[in-house]
Design a protein around this motif. Structure first.
Motif, mmCIF file in Angstrom:
data_model
loop_
_atom_site.group_PDB
_atom_site.id
_atom_site.type_symbol
_atom_site.label_atom_id
_atom_site.label_comp_id
_atom_site.label_asym_id
_atom_site.label_seq_id
_atom_site.Cartn_x
_atom_site.Cartn_y
_atom_site.Cartn_z
ATOM 1 N N GLY A 127 77.790 38.775 1.034
ATOM 2 C CA GLY A 127 78.126 39.983 1.773
ATOM 3 C C GLY A 127 77.025 41.026 1.776
ATOM 4 N N GLU A 128 75.795 40.614 1.444
ATOM 5 C CA GLU A 128 74.687 41.556 1.392
ATOM 6 C C GLU A 128 73.950 41.670 2.734
ATOM 7 O OE1 GLU A 128 72.227 40.316 -1.837
ATOM 8 O OE2 GLU A 128 73.851 40.395 -3.294
ATOM 9 N N ALA A 129 74.340 40.873 3.710
ATOM 10 C CA ALA A 129 73.774 40.954 5.056
ATOM 11 C C ALA A 129 74.909 40.779 6.050
ATOM 12 C CB ALA A 129 72.700 39.891 5.267
ATOM 13 N N ASP A 130 74.875 41.554 7.135
ATOM 14 C CA ASP A 130 75.941 41.490 8.139
ATOM 15 C C ASP A 130 75.680 40.408 9.180
ATOM 16 O OD1 ASP A 130 77.437 43.935 7.251
ATOM 17 O OD2 ASP A 130 75.498 44.856 7.716
ATOM 18 N N VAL A 131 74.419 40.259 9.543
ATOM 19 C CA VAL A 131 74.012 39.265 10.544
ATOM 20 C C VAL A 131 72.724 38.627 10.049
ATOM 21 C CG1 VAL A 131 73.337 38.857 12.949
ATOM 22 C CG2 VAL A 131 74.996 40.653 12.414
ATOM 23 N N TYR A 176 74.296 33.722 12.360
ATOM 24 C CA TYR A 176 75.528 33.840 11.587
ATOM 25 C C TYR A 176 75.933 35.303 11.543
ATOM 26 C CZ TYR A 176 74.477 29.133 9.798
ATOM 27 O OH TYR A 176 74.198 27.789 9.678
ATOM 28 N N ALA A 177 77.189 35.577 11.857
ATOM 29 C CA ALA A 177 77.726 36.936 11.756
ATOM 30 C C ALA A 177 79.061 36.856 11.037
ATOM 31 C CB ALA A 177 77.898 37.569 13.136
ATOM 32 N N GLY A 178 79.379 37.861 10.233
ATOM 33 C CA GLY A 178 80.589 37.836 9.426
ATOM 34 C C GLY A 178 81.852 37.779 10.261
ATOM 35 N N ALA A 211 82.470 46.440 16.145
ATOM 36 C CA ALA A 211 81.998 46.565 17.521
ATOM 37 C C ALA A 211 80.483 46.721 17.559
ATOM 38 C CB ALA A 211 82.677 47.748 18.199
ATOM 39 N N ILE A 212 79.938 47.430 16.563
ATOM 40 C CA ILE A 212 78.491 47.636 16.521
ATOM 41 C C ILE A 212 77.778 46.310 16.261
ATOM 42 C CG2 ILE A 212 76.619 48.879 15.359
ATOM 43 C CD1 ILE A 212 78.690 50.978 14.547
ATOM 44 N N THR A 213 78.330 45.525 15.333
ATOM 45 C CA THR A 213 77.734 44.225 15.040
ATOM 46 C C THR A 213 77.767 43.328 16.272
ATOM 47 O OG1 THR A 213 78.515 44.425 12.759
ATOM 48 C CG2 THR A 213 77.784 42.250 13.484
ATOM 49 N N GLU A 214 78.851 43.386 17.016
ATOM 50 C CA GLU A 214 78.977 42.578 18.232
ATOM 51 C C GLU A 214 77.885 42.938 19.242
ATOM 52 O OE1 GLU A 214 80.677 40.074 18.917
ATOM 53 O OE2 GLU A 214 82.626 40.078 17.932
#
Length: 289
Positions: A140-144, A258-260, A265-268
Motif C-alpha cells: 500500500g505504499e504506492a497507488d499506481v 497496476y492500480a489499487g 476519482a483522481i487515481t482514475e
C-alpha cells in the motif's frame, strides 16, 4: 469573429497525438465517424487542410502542425479552468511508481497534464525496479505502478508489448567475446531471464558488473566492456541495439499497469492519462515499423 469549438479541437489534438482516427476515437469514447466529422468541420471552419490521410494513419500538414500547439494549449486551459472552478474537493496525493527505463516519454507528459488539470493534487514519482515497485504496491505504499515483466499478475493491465534487445557500445566488440561479459543491476528484472537465454544457447558468460546503479551499468556498456538488455526504444542514445545474430533472441516484455482496487476519482484520471500516453506511443511504434 468566429469561435473555435473546444470539443472539435480536443478531437484534433487526440488524432494528432495518437497518429490515427481509430486510436483517438478509442480514448475519446466516440465513434470513428464522429471524430472524422469533427475534423472535417474544423477544416471547413478554417478553410485549411489540417491532416494528410493514408492507409497507415494520418500526419499533419504544415497548417495542422501550426495549429496543434495552439489547440493543445486551448484544450489544457479549458480543462484547467473547469477543474479549478468546479473540482475544489479534488485534493490529495498520489504515489506513482515507474521503472527507471520507461519513465520517458510518457510519464513527464502525464505529470504535466495532472499539474494543469488537477493543480491541488500532489503526485510523488517513485522510480525503482519492477520487483521493488510491486512489493511497495502490495504494502500500500504506492497507488499506481507501471512494471516491465514477462507476464502480468492478477489485477494488472498490459498496456504494451515491447521487444527486449541486447545493447552494446557503438562500433563495440564486447558482444563477440567469449565468455560474454554482461552487466546488469542486481535487482534488474531482465537479468535472470537474459542469463537463462544465454545458458539455453550454450553461450558462456561472466558478470562484468554487480551493482545497484543503472549509471554504473550504462558506463560499462558505453566503454565497450560488456553488453546488457534493454527494451526497444528505451536504451540510452549513446549505445546501440545489436543486430548481427551472435546473441540469442530475448523475445518480448510487457509494460503493465497496476492500480489499487480502491481507486479514487483522481487515481482514475491519472490511469486514463497513462493509458492515453501509452496508446500514442504504441501507435507511433506501429507506424515506424
Amino acid at each position: 469573429m468566429r469561435n473555435l469549438d473546444i470539443t472539435v479541437l480536443r478531437s484534433f489534438v487526440a488524432v494528432a497525438e495518437a497518429g490515427g482516427v481509430t486510436r483517438a476515437a478509442g480514448f475519446l469514447n466516440l465513434t470513428q465517424s464522429a471524430v472524422s466529422m469533427q475534423l472535417k468541420r474544423l477544416e471547413e471552419m478554417l478553410g485549411l487542410r489540417l491532416l494528410e490521410r493514408s492507409g497507415r494513419g494520418v500526419s499533419l500538414t504544415p497548417a495542422g502542425a501550426q495549429l496543434l500547439s495552439y489547440a493543445q494549449r486551448m484544450v489544457e486551459m479549458n480543462d484547467e479552468i473547469y477543474t479549478r472552478l468546479t473540482c475544489q474537493s479534488w485534493e490529495g496525493e498520489i504515489v506513482l511508481g515507474v521503472p527507471h527505463d520507461i519513465v520517458y516519454p510518457v510519464i513527464p507528459q502525464v505529470l504535466q497534464r495532472m499539474g494543469r488539470t488537477h493543480p491541488r493534487v500532489k503526485v510523488q514519482l517513485l522510480s525503482s525496479f519492477t520487483r521493488e515497485l510491486k512489493a511497495k504496491f502490495a504494502r500500500g505504499e504506492a497507488d499506481v505502478i507501471m512494471t516491465t515483466e514477462a507476464g502480468v499478475d492478477q489485477g494488472g493491465e498490459t498496456l504494451m508489448e515491447v521487444p527486449l534487445r541486447w545493447i552494446g557500445a557503438p562500433d563495440g566488440q564486447a558482444y563477440k567475446s567469449r565468455p560474454l561479459r554482461v552487466a546488469f543491476c542486481r535487482s534488474c528484472g531482465f537479468r535472470e531471464f537474459a542469463l537463462a537465454r544465454l545458458d539455453a544457447e550454450n553461450v558462456s558468460w561472466e558478470l562484468a558488473v554487480d551493482s545497484d546503479s543503472d549509471m554504473t551499468v550504462d558506463a560499462t556498456i558505453s566503454a565497450d566492456l560488456a553488453v546488457t538488455a534493454r527494451l526497444q526504444g528505451h536504451a540510452p542514445t549513446y549505445v546501440k541495439y545489436l543486430e548481427d545474430g551472435l546473441l540469442p533472441e530475448l523475445g518480448t516484455q510487457n509494460i503493465n499497469l497496476y492500480a489499487g482496487n480502491g481507486k479514487t476519482a483522481i487515481t482514475e484520471v491519472m490511469v486514463d492519462y497513462i493509458r492515453q500516453g501509452m496508446m500514442a506511443v504504441r501507435g507511433l511504434s506501429r507506424d515506424a515499423a
